[in-house]
Design a protein around this motif. Structure first.
Motif, PDB file in Angstrom:
ATOM      1  N   LYS A  85       0.803  -1.227   0.000  1.00  0.00           N
ATOM      2  CA  LYS A  85       0.000   0.000   0.000  1.00  0.00           C
ATOM      3  C   LYS A  85       0.843   1.287   0.000  1.00  0.00           C
ATOM      4  O   LYS A  85       0.283   2.382   0.092  1.00  0.00           O
ATOM      5  N   ASN A  86       2.161   1.146  -0.095  1.00  0.00           N
ATOM      6  CA  ASN A  86       3.036   2.319  -0.206  1.00  0.00           C
ATOM      7  C   ASN A  86       3.495   2.456  -1.650  1.00  0.00           C
ATOM      8  O   ASN A  86       3.845   1.457  -2.290  1.00  0.00           O
ATOM      9  N   ASP A  87       3.512   3.686  -2.173  1.00  0.00           N
ATOM     10  CA  ASP A  87       3.834   3.855  -3.576  1.00  0.00           C
ATOM     11  C   ASP A  87       5.306   3.574  -3.858  1.00  0.00           C
ATOM     12  O   ASP A  87       6.196   3.910  -3.079  1.00  0.00           O
ATOM     13  N   VAL A  88       5.531   2.918  -5.009  1.00  0.00           N
ATOM     14  CA  VAL A  88       6.868   2.597  -5.488  1.00  0.00           C
ATOM     15  C   VAL A  88       7.234   3.506  -6.647  1.00  0.00           C
ATOM     16  O   VAL A  88       8.305   4.097  -6.685  1.00  0.00           O
ATOM     17  N   VAL A  89       6.323   3.615  -7.613  1.00  0.00           N
ATOM     18  CA  VAL A  89       6.540   4.503  -8.749  1.00  0.00           C
ATOM     19  C   VAL A  89       5.189   4.878  -9.351  1.00  0.00           C
ATOM     20  O   VAL A  89       4.286   4.051  -9.458  1.00  0.00           O
ATOM     21  N   LEU A  90       5.058   6.140  -9.711  1.00  0.00           N
ATOM     22  CA  LEU A  90       3.883   6.642 -10.404  1.00  0.00           C
ATOM     23  C   LEU A  90       4.351   7.213 -11.728  1.00  0.00           C
ATOM     24  O   LEU A  90       5.171   8.126 -11.768  1.00  0.00           O
ATOM     25  N   SER A  91       3.867   6.634 -12.810  1.00  0.00           N
ATOM     26  CA  SER A  91       4.269   7.076 -14.141  1.00  0.00           C
ATOM     27  C   SER A  91       3.091   7.734 -14.841  1.00  0.00           C
ATOM     28  O   SER A  91       2.014   7.147 -14.967  1.00  0.00           O
ATOM     29  N   THR A  92       3.301   8.955 -15.266  1.00  0.00           N
ATOM     30  CA  THR A  92       2.283   9.682 -16.021  1.00  0.00           C
ATOM     31  C   THR A  92       2.836   9.991 -17.405  1.00  0.00           C
ATOM     32  O   THR A  92       3.960   9.592 -17.750  1.00  0.00           O
ATOM     33  N   ALA A  93       2.078  10.743 -18.199  1.00  0.00           N
ATOM     34  CA  ALA A  93       2.533  11.101 -19.540  1.00  0.00           C
ATOM     35  C   ALA A  93       3.738  12.036 -19.500  1.00  0.00           C
ATOM     36  O   ALA A  93       4.449  12.193 -20.488  1.00  0.00           O
ATOM     37  N   PHE A  94       3.978  12.647 -18.329  1.00  0.00           N
ATOM     38  CA  PHE A  94       5.022  13.653 -18.235  1.00  0.00           C
ATOM     39  C   PHE A  94       6.323  13.119 -17.632  1.00  0.00           C
ATOM     40  O   PHE A  94       7.402  13.385 -18.123  1.00  0.00           O
ATOM     41  N   LYS A  95       6.245  12.347 -16.541  1.00  0.00           N
ATOM     42  CA  LYS A  95       7.459  11.858 -15.896  1.00  0.00           C
ATOM     43  C   LYS A  95       7.112  10.741 -14.918  1.00  0.00           C
ATOM     44  O   LYS A  95       5.936  10.469 -14.652  1.00  0.00           O
ATOM     45  N   ASP A  96       8.161  10.139 -14.407  1.00  0.00           N
ATOM     46  CA  ASP A  96       8.002   9.111 -13.373  1.00  0.00           C
ATOM     47  C   ASP A  96       8.296   9.731 -12.010  1.00  0.00           C
ATOM     48  O   ASP A  96       9.265  10.474 -11.840  1.00  0.00           O
ATOM     49  N   HIS A  97       7.461   9.401 -11.033  1.00  0.00           N
ATOM     50  CA  HIS A  97       7.634   9.897  -9.681  1.00  0.00           C
ATOM     51  C   HIS A  97       8.018   8.713  -8.793  1.00  0.00           C
ATOM     52  O   HIS A  97       7.239   7.771  -8.628  1.00  0.00           O
ATOM     53  N   VAL A  98       9.233   8.781  -8.232  1.00  0.00           N
ATOM     54  CA  VAL A  98       9.774   7.677  -7.436  1.00  0.00           C
ATOM     55  C   VAL A  98      10.145   8.191  -6.049  1.00  0.00           C
ATOM     56  O   VAL A  98      10.882   9.173  -5.927  1.00  0.00           O
ATOM     57  N   SER A 115      12.076   8.568  -2.485  1.00  0.00           N
ATOM     58  CA  SER A 115      13.521   8.555  -2.239  1.00  0.00           C
ATOM     59  C   SER A 115      14.032   7.167  -1.849  1.00  0.00           C
ATOM     60  O   SER A 115      15.170   6.808  -2.152  1.00  0.00           O
ATOM     61  N   SER A 116      13.197   6.379  -1.176  1.00  0.00           N
ATOM     62  CA  SER A 116      13.620   5.045  -0.740  1.00  0.00           C
ATOM     63  C   SER A 116      13.854   4.085  -1.903  1.00  0.00           C
ATOM     64  O   SER A 116      14.497   3.052  -1.741  1.00  0.00           O
ATOM     65  N   TYR A 117      13.309   4.416  -3.073  1.00  0.00           N
ATOM     66  CA  TYR A 117      13.484   3.551  -4.242  1.00  0.00           C
ATOM     67  C   TYR A 117      14.370   4.182  -5.309  1.00  0.00           C
ATOM     68  O   TYR A 117      14.547   3.603  -6.381  1.00  0.00           O
ATOM     69  N   LYS A 118      14.919   5.353  -5.058  1.00  0.00           N
ATOM     70  CA  LYS A 118      15.786   6.009  -6.028  1.00  0.00           C
ATOM     71  C   LYS A 118      16.967   5.104  -6.392  1.00  0.00           C
ATOM     72  O   LYS A 118      17.600   4.489  -5.537  1.00  0.00           O
ATOM     73  N   ASN A 119      17.239   5.001  -7.682  1.00  0.00           N
ATOM     74  CA  ASN A 119      18.348   4.215  -8.218  1.00  0.00           C
ATOM     75  C   ASN A 119      18.200   2.710  -7.981  1.00  0.00           C
ATOM     76  O   ASN A 119      19.146   1.955  -8.197  1.00  0.00           O
ATOM     77  N   ARG A 120      17.010   2.290  -7.517  1.00  0.00           N
ATOM     78  CA  ARG A 120      16.805   0.856  -7.286  1.00  0.00           C
ATOM     79  C   ARG A 120      15.794   0.240  -8.231  1.00  0.00           C
ATOM     80  O   ARG A 120      15.734  -0.980  -8.350  1.00  0.00           O
ATOM     81  N   ILE A 121      14.975   1.056  -8.871  1.00  0.00           N
ATOM     82  CA  ILE A 121      13.913   0.492  -9.702  1.00  0.00           C
ATOM     83  C   ILE A 121      14.023   0.969 -11.146  1.00  0.00           C
ATOM     84  O   ILE A 121      14.581   2.028 -11.434  1.00  0.00           O
ATOM     85  N   THR A 122      13.480   0.139 -12.016  1.00  0.00           N
ATOM     86  CA  THR A 122      13.356   0.483 -13.430  1.00  0.00           C
ATOM     87  C   THR A 122      11.940   0.134 -13.855  1.00  0.00           C
ATOM     88  O   THR A 122      11.461  -0.971 -13.565  1.00  0.00           O
ATOM     89  N   LEU A 123      11.270   1.055 -14.518  1.00  0.00           N
ATOM     90  CA  LEU A 123       9.907   0.823 -14.992  1.00  0.00           C
ATOM     91  C   LEU A 123       9.879   0.861 -16.508  1.00  0.00           C
ATOM     92  O   LEU A 123      10.350   1.820 -17.132  1.00  0.00           O
ATOM     93  N   ASP A 124       9.346  -0.195 -17.109  1.00  0.00           N
ATOM     94  CA  ASP A 124       9.137  -0.232 -18.557  1.00  0.00           C
ATOM     95  C   ASP A 124       7.760   0.362 -18.845  1.00  0.00           C
ATOM     96  O   ASP A 124       6.742  -0.248 -18.495  1.00  0.00           O
ATOM     97  N   ARG A 125       7.728   1.512 -19.471  1.00  0.00           N
ATOM     98  CA  ARG A 125       6.455   2.198 -19.722  1.00  0.00           C
ATOM     99  C   ARG A 125       5.560   1.441 -20.707  1.00  0.00           C
ATOM    100  O   ARG A 125       4.339   1.627 -20.704  1.00  0.00           O
ATOM    101  N   VAL A 126       6.154   0.597 -21.552  1.00  0.00           N
ATOM    102  CA  VAL A 126       5.368  -0.132 -22.558  1.00  0.00           C
ATOM    103  C   VAL A 126       4.694  -1.354 -21.947  1.00  0.00           C
ATOM    104  O   VAL A 126       3.498  -1.591 -22.133  1.00  0.00           O
TER     105      VAL A 126
END
Length: 241
Positions: free
Chosen positions: A49-62, A64-75
């Motif tokens: 229930k805690n956010d990991v990444v929010l991807s919109t048409a403009f940018k990804d919001h990550v 700080s606890s997940y910075k440099n640890r995650i990769t999201l494939d937008r496709v």
């Protein structure tokens, strides 16, 4: 904009039925891939229930606890988490907007350790019967499975009762310990059950010998001391005469 999208997904996410747990080894990468047919226009991944990444048409919001640890494939909406830790275990929930339709995906993962080399000990109940105990260290003991095997025989569980013919019994028993991802094996020979008894006997014998030697030395020192004391007394008497 990000806040509006977050509220949108938070109100639309619905928990799906529980799925089987997926296991990952500590230190490896976690790959979570939903099955989708088209590219989503909005993506929100949650962990417990805690956010990991929010991807919109403009940018990804990550966070700080997940910075440099995650990769999201937008496709594909695949989420990759690098260098998995035990804290990464839990429920992951994905909310997506595909063709203005709300879609959800849920999975439960558990990050586990590798099975360490098992240790086998023998507990003699009498001269003809013994119990072999197979053990190993693990942060997830509930996931461990034990299997004993010897020629023509297999048994599950950490303990195995065996018959020992004599001190030359060379029957070999193998203990296999596994979790959902790894396994390790150790072997034990029946005659090794007597090694502990020999070792205990030798230890008792050694302690007894040591105690006897200490007593003898103390007695000798006492005799020497008394002898020297007697000489000093005689010497003092001679001087007084």
């Amino acid at each position: 904009m990000a806040q509006h999208v977050l509220v949108y997904f938070m109100t639309s996410l619905i928990l799906v039925s529980a799925q089987d747990v997926k296991y990952f080894l500590k230190g490896q990468d976690i790959h979570l891939m939903p099955s989708i047919s088209e590219q989503p226009t909005g993506i929100l991944w949650l962990h417990n229930k805690n956010d990991v990444v929010l991807s919109t048409a403009f940018k990804d919001h990550v966070p700080s606890s997940y910075k440099n640890r995650i990769t999201l494939d937008r496709v594909s909406a695949e989420l990759t988490i690098k260098n998995a830790t035990y804290e990464d275990s839990g429920v992951y929930l994905l909310g997506m907007n595909i063709n203005n339709k709300r879609n959800t995906f849920q999975c439960t993962i558990e990050v586990i350790d590798k099975v360490s080399k098992p240790n086998i000990s023998c507990e003699m109940s009498d001269t003809k019967q013994a119990t072999l105990v197979c053990s190993t260290e693990s942060k997830h003991p509930h996931l461990l499975k034990f299997k004993w095997s010897s020629p023509g025989k297999e048994q599950t569980g950490p303990n195995l009762t065996i018959s020992v013919r004599n001190e030359d019994d060379d029957q070999v028993y193998r203990c296999d310990v596994s979790n959902p991802l790894t396994n390790e094996t150790a072997s034990f020979t029946a005659k090794d059950c007597f090694l502990g008894k020999r070792s205990d006997a030798l230890q008792i014998f050694g302690i007894s010998c040591y105690c006897i030697m200490v007593i003898i030395v103390c007695c000798l020192l006492y005799i020497i001391h008394q002898h020297l004391k007697g000489k000093e007394t005689q010497h003092d008497k001679g001087q007084n005469i």
